[in-house]
Structures are given as C-alpha cells and as structure tokens.
Design a protein around this motif. Structure first.
Motif, PDB file in Angstrom:
ATOM      1  N   GLU A   1       0.830  -1.187   0.000  1.00 56.80           N
ATOM      2  CA  GLU A   1       0.000   0.000   0.000  1.00 56.80           C
ATOM      3  C   GLU A   1       0.876   1.253   0.000  1.00 56.80           C
ATOM      4  N   ARG A   2       0.258   2.340  -0.429  1.00 55.55           N
ATOM      5  CA  ARG A   2       0.951   3.611  -0.434  1.00 55.55           C
ATOM      6  C   ARG A   2       1.264   4.015   1.002  1.00 55.55           C
ATOM      7  N   ALA A   3       2.516   4.404   1.248  1.00 55.99           N
ATOM      8  CA  ALA A   3       2.960   4.709   2.604  1.00 55.99           C
ATOM      9  C   ALA A   3       3.293   6.189   2.746  1.00 55.99           C
ATOM     10  N   PHE A   4       2.938   6.731   3.882  1.00 58.77           N
ATOM     11  CA  PHE A   4       3.216   8.135   4.180  1.00 58.77           C
ATOM     12  C   PHE A   4       4.719   8.367   4.319  1.00 58.77           C
ATOM     13  N   VAL A   5       5.179   9.478   3.749  1.00 58.42           N
ATOM     14  CA  VAL A   5       6.584   9.873   3.879  1.00 58.42           C
ATOM     15  C   VAL A   5       6.703  11.160   4.691  1.00 58.42           C
ATOM     16  N   THR A   6       6.013  12.201   4.235  1.00 57.35           N
ATOM     17  CA  THR A   6       6.087  13.485   4.902  1.00 57.35           C
ATOM     18  C   THR A   6       4.952  14.373   4.417  1.00 57.35           C
ATOM     19  N   LEU A   7       4.653  15.417   5.170  1.00 57.32           N
ATOM     20  CA  LEU A   7       3.675  16.381   4.705  1.00 57.32           C
ATOM     21  C   LEU A   7       4.039  17.764   5.207  1.00 57.32           C
ATOM     22  N   ILE A   8       3.550  18.749   4.497  1.00 56.24           N
ATOM     23  CA  ILE A   8       3.740  20.136   4.871  1.00 56.24           C
ATOM     24  C   ILE A   8       2.395  20.829   4.811  1.00 56.24           C
ATOM     25  N   SER A   9       2.085  21.561   5.857  1.00 55.93           N
ATOM     26  CA  SER A   9       0.795  22.235   5.920  1.00 55.93           C
ATOM     27  C   SER A   9       0.812  23.507   5.092  1.00 55.93           C
ATOM     28  N   TRP A  10      -0.368  24.098   5.001  1.00 57.08           N
ATOM     29  CA  TRP A  10      -0.479  25.349   4.247  1.00 57.08           C
ATOM     30  C   TRP A  10       0.404  26.436   4.857  1.00 57.08           C
ATOM     31  N   ASN A  11       0.656  26.359   6.187  1.00 56.52           N
ATOM     32  CA  ASN A  11       1.501  27.371   6.843  1.00 56.52           C
ATOM     33  C   ASN A  11       2.856  26.788   7.233  1.00 56.52           C
ATOM     34  N   SER A  12       3.281  25.730   6.506  1.00 58.22           N
ATOM     35  CA  SER A  12       4.636  25.166   6.571  1.00 58.22           C
ATOM     36  C   SER A  12       4.952  24.355   7.818  1.00 58.22           C
ATOM     37  N   GLY A  13       3.927  23.890   8.516  1.00 62.41           N
ATOM     38  CA  GLY A  13       4.179  22.887   9.532  1.00 62.41           C
ATOM     39  C   GLY A  13       4.531  21.572   8.847  1.00 62.41           C
ATOM     40  N   THR A  14       5.383  20.763   9.479  1.00 61.77           N
ATOM     41  CA  THR A  14       5.829  19.530   8.829  1.00 61.77           C
ATOM     42  C   THR A  14       5.715  18.326   9.753  1.00 61.77           C
ATOM     43  N   VAL A  15       5.556  17.171   9.126  1.00 58.71           N
ATOM     44  CA  VAL A  15       5.562  15.880   9.806  1.00 58.71           C
ATOM     45  C   VAL A  15       6.351  14.911   8.928  1.00 58.71           C
ATOM     46  N   TYR A  16       7.129  14.035   9.573  1.00 57.11           N
ATOM     47  CA  TYR A  16       7.916  13.049   8.841  1.00 57.11           C
ATOM     48  C   TYR A  16       7.655  11.651   9.384  1.00 57.11           C
ATOM     49  N   ALA A  17       7.672  10.682   8.498  1.00 49.55           N
ATOM     50  CA  ALA A  17       7.680   9.294   8.931  1.00 49.55           C
ATOM     51  C   ALA A  17       9.002   9.014   9.637  1.00 49.55           C
ATOM     52  N   ASP A  18       8.965   8.151  10.626  1.00 49.31           N
ATOM     53  CA  ASP A  18      10.189   7.844  11.383  1.00 49.31           C
ATOM     54  C   ASP A  18      11.303   7.331  10.467  1.00 49.31           C
ATOM     55  N   SER A  19      10.928   6.634   9.424  1.00 52.22           N
ATOM     56  CA  SER A  19      11.925   6.018   8.542  1.00 52.22           C
ATOM     57  C   SER A  19      12.727   7.034   7.745  1.00 52.22           C
TER      58      SER A  19
ATOM     59  N   THR B   1      -3.453  15.185   7.958  1.00 56.44           N
ATOM     60  CA  THR B   1      -3.426  13.768   8.237  1.00 56.44           C
ATOM     61  C   THR B   1      -2.274  13.098   7.492  1.00 56.44           C
ATOM     62  N   THR B   2      -1.796  11.992   8.061  1.00 51.65           N
ATOM     63  CA  THR B   2      -0.785  11.177   7.379  1.00 51.65           C
ATOM     64  C   THR B   2      -1.434  10.055   6.583  1.00 51.65           C
ATOM     65  N   GLY B   3      -2.726   9.971   6.621  1.00 55.03           N
ATOM     66  CA  GLY B   3      -3.438   8.952   5.868  1.00 55.03           C
ATOM     67  C   GLY B   3      -3.713   9.378   4.443  1.00 55.03           C
ATOM     68  N   SER B   4      -3.517   8.462   3.510  1.00 52.11           N
ATOM     69  CA  SER B   4      -3.719   8.811   2.106  1.00 52.11           C
ATOM     70  C   SER B   4      -5.166   9.175   1.799  1.00 52.11           C
ATOM     71  N   TYR B   5      -6.099   8.687   2.624  1.00 50.49           N
ATOM     72  CA  TYR B   5      -7.512   8.978   2.407  1.00 50.49           C
ATOM     73  C   TYR B   5      -7.820  10.467   2.527  1.00 50.49           C
ATOM     74  N   GLY B   6      -6.930  11.210   3.170  1.00 43.47           N
ATOM     75  CA  GLY B   6      -7.180  12.628   3.401  1.00 43.47           C
ATOM     76  C   GLY B   6      -6.792  13.538   2.259  1.00 43.47           C
ATOM     77  N   TYR B   7      -6.311  12.966   1.176  1.00 43.98           N
ATOM     78  CA  TYR B   7      -5.809  13.761   0.058  1.00 43.98           C
ATOM     79  C   TYR B   7      -6.666  13.537  -1.166  1.00 43.98           C
TER      80      TYR B   7
END
Length: 121
Positions: free
Chosen positions: A44-62, A102-108
């Motif tokens: 399945e498609r796996a989350f890597v990272t995301l950036i919010s509209w105001n540049s907040g970020t989240v990363y997968a541990d890997s 969200t880090t879930g692909s369903y949110g995009y």
C-alpha cells in the motif's frame, strides 16, 4: 481543482541525494496541505512526509533526519530533498494535496502521477 506533477526521480547510489519537485496548477495551492507518499509493488501507499499550508511539517520515522520537505507558494511547488538514501527508499513517490491534516492517504483529494526513485546498493 488542483493538478500535480512530480519530477526529479531517478537512479542514485546508496548514500546519495535527490530532490523531488511537485508542481501544482489550479486555484488556491497555498491553502492546501501537501503530502508525499511512496509505494512499492504489492504494498500500500505509505506516508513519507507532509507540509501544511503554513509550513508545519511531519515526517515518517523512517525518513526523519534524512528527508526535508519545503514549499514555495509563489511558484506553486513543493520540494522533497532526500539525502543519505538507502535501497529501502526505492519506490514510486507521489505528491498529494488535501485540506485535512493527516498522514493517511484517504485525506488527500488530488494526486500526481508519481516519479520513480531507485536506490542501488
């Protein structure tokens, strides 16, 4: 409606670097969260990272400490700088746009066509 086009993939040796780009067209790009996901055959498609509209970020541990996401709203582009690449980073990388944090692909809602990254050992 947002159209996304990824570029920058390719073949690189382990330990090397690549920078992926996600170019967007359409309205209100700066209001979207942009995520990067990756997928290998049979998984399945796996989350890597995301950036919010105001540049907040989240990363997968890997990828934490090796990948950096950034955005240039003036040019409707999001970048993924990948360093210290490992063979297990080999995948098709997709960028996606959505309004849910969200880090879930369903949110995009909007997805690009993907770009292949291959890391040789």
């Amino acid at each position: 409606q947002v159209q996304l086009v990824e570029s920058g993939g390719g073949l690189v040796q382990a330990g090397g670097s690549l920078r992926l780009s996600c170019a967007a067209s359409g309205r209100a790009f700066s209001s979207y969260n942009i995520g990067w996901f990756r997928q290998t055959p049979g998984k399945e498609r796996a989350f890597v990272t995301l950036i919010s509209w105001n540049s907040g970020t989240v990363y997968a541990d890997s990828v934490k400490g090796r990948f950096t996401i950034s955005r240039d709203n003036a040019n409707n582009t999001v970048y993924l700088q990948m360093s210290s690449l490992k063979p297990e980073d080999t995948a098709v990388y997709y960028c996606a746009a959505g309004t849910t944090w969200t880090t879930g692909s369903y949110g995009y809602r909007y997805w690009g066509q993907g770009t292949q990254v291959t890391v040789s050992s």
